[in-house]
Each structure stands twice: as C-alpha cells, then as structure tokens.
Write a protein that holds these residues in place. Structure first.
Motif, PDB file in Angstrom:
ATOM      1  N   GLN A  89      -5.970 -52.402   4.053  1.00  0.00           N
ATOM      2  CA  GLN A  89      -5.615 -51.260   3.203  1.00  0.00           C
ATOM      3  C   GLN A  89      -5.514 -49.980   4.024  1.00  0.00           C
ATOM      4  OE1 GLN A  89      -8.936 -51.698   0.488  1.00  0.00           O
ATOM      5  NE2 GLN A  89      -7.591 -52.369  -1.185  1.00  0.00           N
ATOM      6  N   ALA A  90      -6.455 -49.776   4.937  1.00  0.00           N
ATOM      7  CA  ALA A  90      -6.461 -48.569   5.755  1.00  0.00           C
ATOM      8  C   ALA A  90      -5.218 -48.500   6.638  1.00  0.00           C
ATOM      9  CB  ALA A  90      -7.725 -48.526   6.613  1.00  0.00           C
ATOM     10  N   VAL A  91      -4.878 -49.613   7.280  1.00  0.00           N
ATOM     11  CA  VAL A  91      -3.703 -49.646   8.153  1.00  0.00           C
ATOM     12  C   VAL A  91      -2.430 -49.373   7.352  1.00  0.00           C
ATOM     13  CG1 VAL A  91      -2.252 -51.170   9.551  1.00  0.00           C
ATOM     14  CG2 VAL A  91      -4.733 -51.125   9.891  1.00  0.00           C
ATOM     15  N   SER A  92      -2.343 -49.938   6.153  1.00  0.00           N
ATOM     16  CA  SER A  92      -1.171 -49.720   5.305  1.00  0.00           C
ATOM     17  C   SER A  92      -0.993 -48.235   4.985  1.00  0.00           C
ATOM     18  CB  SER A  92      -1.318 -50.532   4.013  1.00  0.00           C
ATOM     19  OG  SER A  92      -0.223 -50.311   3.149  1.00  0.00           O
ATOM     20  N   LYS A  93      -2.091 -47.550   4.677  1.00  0.00           N
ATOM     21  CA  LYS A  93      -2.026 -46.117   4.382  1.00  0.00           C
ATOM     22  C   LYS A  93      -1.577 -45.320   5.604  1.00  0.00           C
ATOM     23  CE  LYS A  93      -4.983 -44.921   0.489  1.00  0.00           C
ATOM     24  NZ  LYS A  93      -6.034 -43.980   0.054  1.00  0.00           N
ATOM     25  N   LEU A  94      -2.162 -45.638   6.751  1.00  0.00           N
ATOM     26  CA  LEU A  94      -1.838 -44.900   7.970  1.00  0.00           C
ATOM     27  C   LEU A  94      -0.381 -45.083   8.371  1.00  0.00           C
ATOM     28  CD1 LEU A  94      -5.059 -45.572  10.105  1.00  0.00           C
ATOM     29  CD2 LEU A  94      -4.418 -43.463   8.926  1.00  0.00           C
ATOM     30  N   GLU A  95       0.105 -46.301   8.298  1.00  0.00           N
ATOM     31  CA  GLU A  95       1.493 -46.562   8.673  1.00  0.00           C
ATOM     32  C   GLU A  95       2.463 -45.907   7.698  1.00  0.00           C
ATOM     33  OE1 GLU A  95       1.674 -50.798   8.938  1.00  0.00           O
ATOM     34  OE2 GLU A  95       0.965 -50.837  11.033  1.00  0.00           O
ATOM     35  N   GLU A  96       2.082 -45.872   6.444  1.00  0.00           N
ATOM     36  CA  GLU A  96       2.933 -45.230   5.439  1.00  0.00           C
ATOM     37  C   GLU A  96       3.086 -43.730   5.714  1.00  0.00           C
ATOM     38  OE1 GLU A  96       2.713 -44.331   0.644  1.00  0.00           O
ATOM     39  OE2 GLU A  96       1.679 -46.085   1.456  1.00  0.00           O
ATOM     40  N   LEU A  97       2.031 -43.104   6.244  1.00  0.00           N
ATOM     41  CA  LEU A  97       2.055 -41.663   6.532  1.00  0.00           C
ATOM     42  C   LEU A  97       2.509 -41.363   7.959  1.00  0.00           C
ATOM     43  CD1 LEU A  97      -1.302 -40.691   4.793  1.00  0.00           C
ATOM     44  CD2 LEU A  97       1.014 -40.198   3.975  1.00  0.00           C
ATOM     45  N   GLY A  98       2.735 -42.395   8.744  1.00  0.00           N
ATOM     46  CA  GLY A  98       3.240 -42.183  10.095  1.00  0.00           C
ATOM     47  C   GLY A  98       2.167 -41.933  11.145  1.00  0.00           C
ATOM     48  N   PHE A  99       0.930 -42.269  10.836  1.00  0.00           N
ATOM     49  CA  PHE A  99      -0.146 -42.089  11.809  1.00  0.00           C
ATOM     50  C   PHE A  99      -0.259 -43.311  12.709  1.00  0.00           C
ATOM     51  CE2 PHE A  99      -1.934 -39.245   8.428  1.00  0.00           C
ATOM     52  CZ  PHE A  99      -1.940 -38.085   9.187  1.00  0.00           C
ATOM     53  N   ARG A 100      -0.690 -43.068  13.931  1.00  0.00           N
ATOM     54  CA  ARG A 100      -1.088 -44.174  14.802  1.00  0.00           C
ATOM     55  C   ARG A 100      -2.587 -44.414  14.613  1.00  0.00           C
ATOM     56  NH1 ARG A 100       0.618 -42.003  20.488  1.00  0.00           N
ATOM     57  NH2 ARG A 100      -0.167 -40.095  19.515  1.00  0.00           N
ATOM     58  N   TYR A 101      -3.097 -45.545  15.091  1.00  0.00           N
ATOM     59  CA  TYR A 101      -4.516 -45.817  14.914  1.00  0.00           C
ATOM     60  C   TYR A 101      -5.051 -46.669  16.059  1.00  0.00           C
ATOM     61  CZ  TYR A 101      -2.871 -50.353  13.181  1.00  0.00           C
ATOM     62  OH  TYR A 101      -2.255 -51.579  13.061  1.00  0.00           O
ATOM     63  N   GLU A 102      -6.339 -46.503  16.307  1.00  0.00           N
ATOM     64  CA  GLU A 102      -7.059 -47.343  17.256  1.00  0.00           C
ATOM     65  C   GLU A 102      -8.330 -47.821  16.569  1.00  0.00           C
ATOM     66  OE1 GLU A 102      -7.732 -45.781  21.127  1.00  0.00           O
ATOM     67  OE2 GLU A 102      -5.632 -45.187  21.426  1.00  0.00           O
ATOM     68  N   VAL A 103      -8.778 -49.036  16.916  1.00  0.00           N
ATOM     69  CA  VAL A 103      -9.875 -49.673  16.177  1.00  0.00           C
ATOM     70  C   VAL A 103     -11.021 -50.034  17.111  1.00  0.00           C
ATOM     71  CG1 VAL A 103     -10.506 -51.575  14.654  1.00  0.00           C
ATOM     72  CG2 VAL A 103      -8.198 -50.623  14.564  1.00  0.00           C
ATOM     73  N   ASP A 104     -12.226 -49.733  16.648  1.00  0.00           N
ATOM     74  CA  ASP A 104     -13.446 -50.210  17.308  1.00  0.00           C
ATOM     75  C   ASP A 104     -14.224 -50.994  16.258  1.00  0.00           C
ATOM     76  OD1 ASP A 104     -15.374 -50.652  19.163  1.00  0.00           O
ATOM     77  OD2 ASP A 104     -16.338 -48.690  18.968  1.00  0.00           O
TER      78      ASP A 104
END
Length: 256
Positions: A57-72
């Motif tokens: 769910q978090a990744v879907s939101k970020l990609e929809e808004l155009g954000f990149r992400y890194e995961v730990d």
C-alpha cells in the motif's frame, strides 16, 4: 576636496549613480527569480502518512505521487510482517517532486538471540534481563527449594535450555522457580495398600513430596489394580518427617 564635492553635484555623477542603482536592482531581481526557478519554489507535495500501512500500500501511494523510496527492515515484536513502522520525512512534510522517502518495514522472520544467563537470579531480575534481549516471560512453575522466586531452570517449547543457546527473538520462555519451602519438613505418608494413582496423589498433593523409583514385584497382570507393598522412606520410631520435595520410592504388586 572641493572639486570632489563639486563633482557630486554634477548631472554626470547623478546619471552614473542612478544607472548603477538600476543595474544592481536588475541583477538582484534576475538572481532572485532564477533561484526561485532553479529550486522550484512553491512547487512540491506533502508526504503521505505511511505508518501502519502494508508495504504494498505504501509503495502504491508513493509511486502514484511520483516519489522515490528506499527500504530498511527491522524486526518488531507483535507487529505484522511487511508493515511500515517508520518513515522519513514524516507525514505532511512539504518536499520537492521526486524526493526519496525512506521506509522502515517490519521483517517476516525474527532474528535469533542468545539466551542470557538468568539462573539463580530473582524472578524480577530475570524478567528484566530477558526482556532487554527481546524475549518474553511465559509460564512460571514452582518446586520445593530454599530459595523463593529464584530461577532454577529455564525452558523453551517444553525443553530445558541453557544460557548461550540461540532462540528466535520474541519467544516466550518458561521459568521453574523455588517456592522457598525446601527446608520445611512434612509427615511421611503411609502408602501401603494404595494403588499407584492413589499413592501419587498422596505423595504430591497431600505431602508435597515427589515420586521416586517405581518397581514391581511378581507378575503384575493389572498395573492399575496393583497396590503399594513397600515404600521408602517409611515411618519408623526414629523417622516420621522428611523435607518437602523428598522422593518416595514405591514397590507395587498384584498380591494382597
């Protein structure tokens, strides 16, 4: 000095001064708006609230808004695996487009930890120690011992475990504690003529002793009906009491 003052009063100086001021103002204006354009001043997005969401769910939101992400990832007890437990920047922080959002997600499997040495420590001490290692206290049982609420044995999944052995973080471990009555004495029960179940009840529940060795004499065809024909210790003129927890050995037979 007089010539310089006279020059300051001329049209030439006045025109040059005005031109210089206008030039500086234009340069500052250009620099200000160039900087605003370069940094995209006023353009950006608020970071969405991601804590508590599943990773998908978090990744879907970020990609929809155009954000990149890194995961730990990190293991947190009592947290469903794959759940976002932290984010950076925080929710509702205003950031530029294409900003990287850092997510911390709970792990699927617990890492192993070594059991700390808690034997012969008080219950309160031992509980604080295991919790600092990410372990939980399970069941507590008692046995006769001079020490009260002192850890005599540690078990995991029904099996004794020693300090230094590895178990999954978040596991529940059981303590066997002393009841503080190990030095007290109780009357020796008379078991002769009782069945094994009756004798066991008298030993453990009635006298707070323990069952020692069980032997059979002769051909025992029905063990449930066999009765106690011998016991050790037994009441004598010189011995009528023993310490709590003392094992009592019995011999059973079908002979009456």
């Amino acid at each position: 000095m007089g010539k310089f003052i006279s020059y300051l009063k001329t049209n030439s100086f006045r025109n040059n001064f005005i031109a210089a001021v206008i030039t500086v103002a234009i340069l500052l204006f250009i620099a200000f708006f160039s900087l605003r354009y370069y940094t995209k001043h006023g353009q950006g997005l608020n970071v969405p609230a991601l804590k508590g969401l599943s990773f998908t769910q978090a990744v879907s939101k970020l990609e929809e808004l155009g954000f990149r992400y890194e995961v730990d990832s990190v293991y947190i007890m009592d947290t469903p695996p794959g759940t976002v437990i932290d984010q950076d920047p925080d929710a509702r922080t205003f950031v530029k487009d294409n900003r990287t959002i850092y997510l911390t997600v709970s792990m699927n499997t617990a890492p192993n930890v070594k059991l700390p040495d808690v034997e012969f420590k008080s219950l309160r001490q031992a509980q604080a120690i295991i919790e600092s290692f990410g372990l939980k206290l399970g069941d507590t049982t008692y046995k006769p011992d001079v020490s009260r609420d002192v850890v005599l044995q540690v078990s995991f999944s029904g099996q004794p475990i020693k300090a230094g052995e590895t178990i999954p973080k978040g596991s529940r471990i059981d303590f066997l504690l002393g009841d503080g009555k190990g030095s007290e004495e109780v009357d020796i029960p008379t078991l002769l003529g009782l069945t094994k179940d009756e004798a066991l009840f008298a030993i453990r529940n009635g006298a707070m002793l323990s069952l020692g060795t069980v032997t059979y004499e002769g051909a025992v065809t029905d063990s449930a009906a066999a009765i106690v024909i011998k016991q050790d210790p037994i009441v004598t003129d010189s011995t009528t009491k023993v310490k709590i927890g003392t094992p009592v050995n019995i011999t059973l037979s079908n002979k009456k």
